[in-house]
Design a protein around this motif. Sequence first.
Motif, PDB file in Angstrom:
ATOM      1  N   ALA A 234       0.863  -1.179   0.000  1.00  0.00           N
ATOM      2  CA  ALA A 234       0.000   0.000   0.000  1.00  0.00           C
ATOM      3  C   ALA A 234       0.897   1.225   0.000  1.00  0.00           C
ATOM      4  CB  ALA A 234      -0.929   0.007   1.213  1.00  0.00           C
ATOM      5  N   HIS A 235       0.830   1.978  -1.059  1.00  0.00           N
ATOM      6  CA  HIS A 235       1.709   3.133  -1.285  1.00  0.00           C
ATOM      7  C   HIS A 235       1.714   4.064  -0.071  1.00  0.00           C
ATOM      8  CE1 HIS A 235       3.678   6.335  -3.550  1.00  0.00           C
ATOM      9  NE2 HIS A 235       2.721   7.168  -3.182  1.00  0.00           N
ATOM     10  N   GLY A 236       2.912   4.265   0.497  1.00  0.00           N
ATOM     11  CA  GLY A 236       3.044   5.145   1.637  1.00  0.00           C
ATOM     12  C   GLY A 236       2.749   4.501   2.982  1.00  0.00           C
ATOM     13  N   TYR A 237       2.344   3.223   2.983  1.00  0.00           N
ATOM     14  CA  TYR A 237       1.986   2.539   4.228  1.00  0.00           C
ATOM     15  C   TYR A 237       2.900   1.349   4.510  1.00  0.00           C
ATOM     16  CZ  TYR A 237      -2.273   5.322   4.463  1.00  0.00           C
ATOM     17  OH  TYR A 237      -3.160   6.364   4.561  1.00  0.00           O
ATOM     18  N   TYR A 238       3.076   0.445   3.565  1.00  0.00           N
ATOM     19  CA  TYR A 238       3.971  -0.695   3.771  1.00  0.00           C
ATOM     20  C   TYR A 238       4.389  -1.252   2.423  1.00  0.00           C
ATOM     21  CZ  TYR A 238      -0.744  -2.755   3.634  1.00  0.00           C
ATOM     22  OH  TYR A 238      -2.053  -3.054   3.315  1.00  0.00           O
ATOM     23  N   LYS A 239       5.514  -1.984   2.437  1.00  0.00           N
ATOM     24  CA  LYS A 239       6.101  -2.524   1.225  1.00  0.00           C
ATOM     25  C   LYS A 239       5.498  -3.877   0.872  1.00  0.00           C
ATOM     26  CE  LYS A 239      10.591  -0.326   2.049  1.00  0.00           C
ATOM     27  NZ  LYS A 239      12.046  -0.573   2.257  1.00  0.00           N
ATOM     28  N   ARG A 240       5.773  -4.300  -0.348  1.00  0.00           N
ATOM     29  CA  ARG A 240       5.390  -5.644  -0.786  1.00  0.00           C
ATOM     30  C   ARG A 240       6.197  -6.670   0.007  1.00  0.00           C
ATOM     31  NH1 ARG A 240       6.613  -9.658  -4.858  1.00  0.00           N
ATOM     32  NH2 ARG A 240       4.768 -10.307  -6.024  1.00  0.00           N
ATOM     33  N   ASP A 241       5.528  -7.705   0.484  1.00  0.00           N
ATOM     34  CA  ASP A 241       6.167  -8.757   1.274  1.00  0.00           C
ATOM     35  C   ASP A 241       6.615  -9.873   0.332  1.00  0.00           C
ATOM     36  OD1 ASP A 241       6.965 -10.652   3.072  1.00  0.00           O
ATOM     37  OD2 ASP A 241       5.155 -10.561   4.302  1.00  0.00           O
ATOM     38  N   ASN A 242       7.796  -9.696  -0.254  1.00  0.00           N
ATOM     39  CA  ASN A 242       8.277 -10.669  -1.237  1.00  0.00           C
ATOM     40  C   ASN A 242       8.471 -12.053  -0.633  1.00  0.00           C
ATOM     41  OD1 ASN A 242       8.434  -8.862  -3.462  1.00  0.00           O
ATOM     42  ND2 ASN A 242      10.318  -7.998  -2.607  1.00  0.00           N
ATOM     43  N   ALA A 243       8.829 -12.128   0.648  1.00  0.00           N
ATOM     44  CA  ALA A 243       9.046 -13.426   1.294  1.00  0.00           C
ATOM     45  C   ALA A 243       7.763 -14.249   1.325  1.00  0.00           C
ATOM     46  CB  ALA A 243       9.580 -13.220   2.709  1.00  0.00           C
ATOM     47  N   TYR A 244       6.635 -13.580   1.475  1.00  0.00           N
ATOM     48  CA  TYR A 244       5.338 -14.264   1.510  1.00  0.00           C
ATOM     49  C   TYR A 244       5.072 -14.966   0.175  1.00  0.00           C
ATOM     50  CZ  TYR A 244       0.214 -14.532   2.461  1.00  0.00           C
ATOM     51  OH  TYR A 244      -1.083 -14.915   2.669  1.00  0.00           O
ATOM     52  N   TYR A 245       5.341 -14.266  -0.929  1.00  0.00           N
ATOM     53  CA  TYR A 245       5.102 -14.850  -2.250  1.00  0.00           C
ATOM     54  C   TYR A 245       6.008 -16.062  -2.483  1.00  0.00           C
ATOM     55  CZ  TYR A 245       2.207 -10.826  -3.464  1.00  0.00           C
ATOM     56  OH  TYR A 245       1.210  -9.882  -3.483  1.00  0.00           O
ATOM     57  N   LYS A 246       7.266 -15.954  -2.052  1.00  0.00           N
ATOM     58  CA  LYS A 246       8.178 -17.088  -2.204  1.00  0.00           C
ATOM     59  C   LYS A 246       7.742 -18.260  -1.328  1.00  0.00           C
ATOM     60  CE  LYS A 246      12.204 -14.225  -3.313  1.00  0.00           C
ATOM     61  NZ  LYS A 246      13.554 -13.781  -2.841  1.00  0.00           N
ATOM     62  N   ALA A 247       7.317 -17.955  -0.106  1.00  0.00           N
ATOM     63  CA  ALA A 247       6.907 -19.016   0.816  1.00  0.00           C
ATOM     64  C   ALA A 247       5.642 -19.730   0.356  1.00  0.00           C
ATOM     65  CB  ALA A 247       6.703 -18.432   2.215  1.00  0.00           C
ATOM     66  N   TRP A 248       4.796 -19.023  -0.422  1.00  0.00           N
ATOM     67  CA  TRP A 248       3.526 -19.614  -0.828  1.00  0.00           C
ATOM     68  C   TRP A 248       3.717 -20.813  -1.752  1.00  0.00           C
ATOM     69  CZ3 TRP A 248      -1.002 -20.107   0.935  1.00  0.00           C
ATOM     70  CH2 TRP A 248      -2.037 -20.580   0.125  1.00  0.00           C
ATOM     71  N   ASP A 249       4.770 -20.829  -2.540  1.00  0.00           N
ATOM     72  CA  ASP A 249       4.932 -21.887  -3.533  1.00  0.00           C
ATOM     73  C   ASP A 249       4.958 -23.275  -2.905  1.00  0.00           C
ATOM     74  OD1 ASP A 249       5.625 -22.416  -6.539  1.00  0.00           O
ATOM     75  OD2 ASP A 249       7.109 -23.573  -5.396  1.00  0.00           O
ATOM     76  N   PRO A 250       5.802 -23.567  -1.923  1.00  0.00           N
ATOM     77  CA  PRO A 250       5.759 -24.915  -1.316  1.00  0.00           C
ATOM     78  C   PRO A 250       4.492 -25.166  -0.509  1.00  0.00           C
ATOM     79  CG  PRO A 250       7.347 -23.526  -0.169  1.00  0.00           C
ATOM     80  CD  PRO A 250       6.940 -22.778  -1.402  1.00  0.00           C
ATOM     81  N   ILE A 251       3.918 -24.129   0.080  1.00  0.00           N
ATOM     82  CA  ILE A 251       2.667 -24.302   0.833  1.00  0.00           C
ATOM     83  C   ILE A 251       1.565 -24.782  -0.090  1.00  0.00           C
ATOM     84  CG2 ILE A 251       0.833 -23.054   2.061  1.00  0.00           C
ATOM     85  CD1 ILE A 251       3.117 -21.216   3.153  1.00  0.00           C
ATOM     86  N   ALA A 252       1.456 -24.152  -1.264  1.00  0.00           N
ATOM     87  CA  ALA A 252       0.348 -24.429  -2.170  1.00  0.00           C
ATOM     88  C   ALA A 252       0.515 -25.724  -2.953  1.00  0.00           C
ATOM     89  CB  ALA A 252       0.169 -23.263  -3.142  1.00  0.00           C
ATOM     90  N   ARG A 253       1.712 -26.270  -3.029  1.00  0.00           N
ATOM     91  CA  ARG A 253       1.939 -27.466  -3.842  1.00  0.00           C
ATOM     92  C   ARG A 253       1.235 -28.705  -3.280  1.00  0.00           C
ATOM     93  NH1 ARG A 253       5.941 -27.606  -7.770  1.00  0.00           N
ATOM     94  NH2 ARG A 253       7.120 -25.645  -8.008  1.00  0.00           N
ATOM     95  N   ASP A 254       1.104 -28.781  -1.971  1.00  0.00           N
ATOM     96  CA  ASP A 254       0.555 -29.975  -1.322  1.00  0.00           C
ATOM     97  C   ASP A 254      -0.811 -29.641  -0.725  1.00  0.00           C
ATOM     98  OD1 ASP A 254       1.067 -32.769  -0.051  1.00  0.00           O
ATOM     99  OD2 ASP A 254       0.458 -31.482   1.627  1.00  0.00           O
ATOM    100  N   ARG A 255      -1.808 -30.482  -0.982  1.00  0.00           N
ATOM    101  CA  ARG A 255      -3.173 -30.189  -0.523  1.00  0.00           C
ATOM    102  C   ARG A 255      -3.268 -30.116   0.994  1.00  0.00           C
ATOM    103  NH1 ARG A 255      -6.351 -34.494  -4.499  1.00  0.00           N
ATOM    104  NH2 ARG A 255      -5.836 -33.448  -6.487  1.00  0.00           N
ATOM    105  N   ASP A 256      -2.681 -31.060   1.691  1.00  0.00           N
ATOM    106  CA  ASP A 256      -2.783 -31.068   3.147  1.00  0.00           C
ATOM    107  C   ASP A 256      -2.039 -29.890   3.767  1.00  0.00           C
ATOM    108  OD1 ASP A 256      -4.326 -33.351   3.110  1.00  0.00           O
ATOM    109  OD2 ASP A 256      -2.625 -34.711   3.383  1.00  0.00           O
ATOM    110  N   THR A 257      -0.876 -29.572   3.225  1.00  0.00           N
ATOM    111  CA  THR A 257      -0.123 -28.414   3.722  1.00  0.00           C
ATOM    112  C   THR A 257      -0.904 -27.137   3.499  1.00  0.00           C
ATOM    113  OG1 THR A 257       1.949 -29.550   3.214  1.00  0.00           O
ATOM    114  CG2 THR A 257       2.066 -27.174   3.565  1.00  0.00           C
ATOM    115  N   PHE A 258      -1.513 -27.022   2.333  1.00  0.00           N
ATOM    116  CA  PHE A 258      -2.350 -25.861   2.017  1.00  0.00           C
ATOM    117  C   PHE A 258      -3.499 -25.729   3.009  1.00  0.00           C
ATOM    118  CE2 PHE A 258      -6.420 -24.854  -0.070  1.00  0.00           C
ATOM    119  CZ  PHE A 258      -6.256 -23.487  -0.262  1.00  0.00           C
ATOM    120  N   LEU A 259      -4.238 -26.807   3.238  1.00  0.00           N
ATOM    121  CA  LEU A 259      -5.392 -26.751   4.130  1.00  0.00           C
ATOM    122  C   LEU A 259      -4.986 -26.407   5.558  1.00  0.00           C
ATOM    123  CD1 LEU A 259      -7.441 -29.800   2.803  1.00  0.00           C
ATOM    124  CD2 LEU A 259      -7.998 -27.379   2.507  1.00  0.00           C
TER     125      LEU A 259
END
Length: 287
Positions: A234-259
């Motif tokens: 959000a411009h002027g409030y906080y930066k993009r959380d790049n670590a979150y996007y990177k962390a999402w990849d292994p989380i989303a790959r497995d159904r049980d991990t995702f849930l």
Amino acid sequence: MAAITSLSEAIRTNVRDGDSVAMEGFTHLIPYAAGHEIIRQGRKRLTLYRMTPDLIYDQLIGMGCADKLVFSWGGNPGVGSLHRLRDAVENGWPHRLQIEEHSHAAMANAYDAGAANLPFAVFRGYVGTDLPKVNPTIRHVTCPYTGEELATVPAIRPDVAIVHALKADREGNVLFEGIVGVQKEAVLAAKRSVVTVEEVVDDFGDISPNSVILPRWAVTAIAEVPGGAHPSYAHGYYKRDNAYYKAWDPIARDRDTFLAWMKDNVLDKGPEAYARYAADGSTARGA
């Protein structure tokens, strides 16, 4: 006039099972908190519109909220695929997802047409592409003045548009600054709209030359949710959380991990959990 209310009430009142829902924001101001509230409230059979569906749509699809996706690009920006989206399309989990793919230009023009209360958008596009072969909603007309063949797509007129903005005033006007996508057009095209904001203020004060203001008569509901665009920025409030996007990849790959992640980080939490990201947008939840 827009009603200033809680996020849970805004979603409960305006998002219904079977609705068509547009949640827009281009890299900036993506309405994550609102998307998570839709998941918590268990909405089903949604048709989702978005020019660039990313993690929030991966989560909505993986939790079984959507029956159809109308889009122009889908992925985890800078990382790779949306694994919950792919699983729904390729394997029918948690159920089969219907997809309708367009170009960015088509989606932007379709929102414009919806905002103007027109039945379809006409533009130069799809020349030399194969999308018209797999998407029957892409058609062509001949210009009555020049004879030129032009592409058309149906106007987007969602039941509800959901966007995140920087500020709202107490009269219900909404302020966007920084990079904007088609938030304004989506809201003007929709029957109802929910806007989450970083803060509600008495006055906008000095605004930048590229500011966009949605007037109160165009907005149905406003909810103050500091940090509500995290992990986008959000411009002027906080930066993009790049670590979150990177962390999402292994989380989303497995159904049980995702849930398990969705239970811990969405189902068992409310919008108040976002407040810490307004102060520190660099912390990736669950990562």
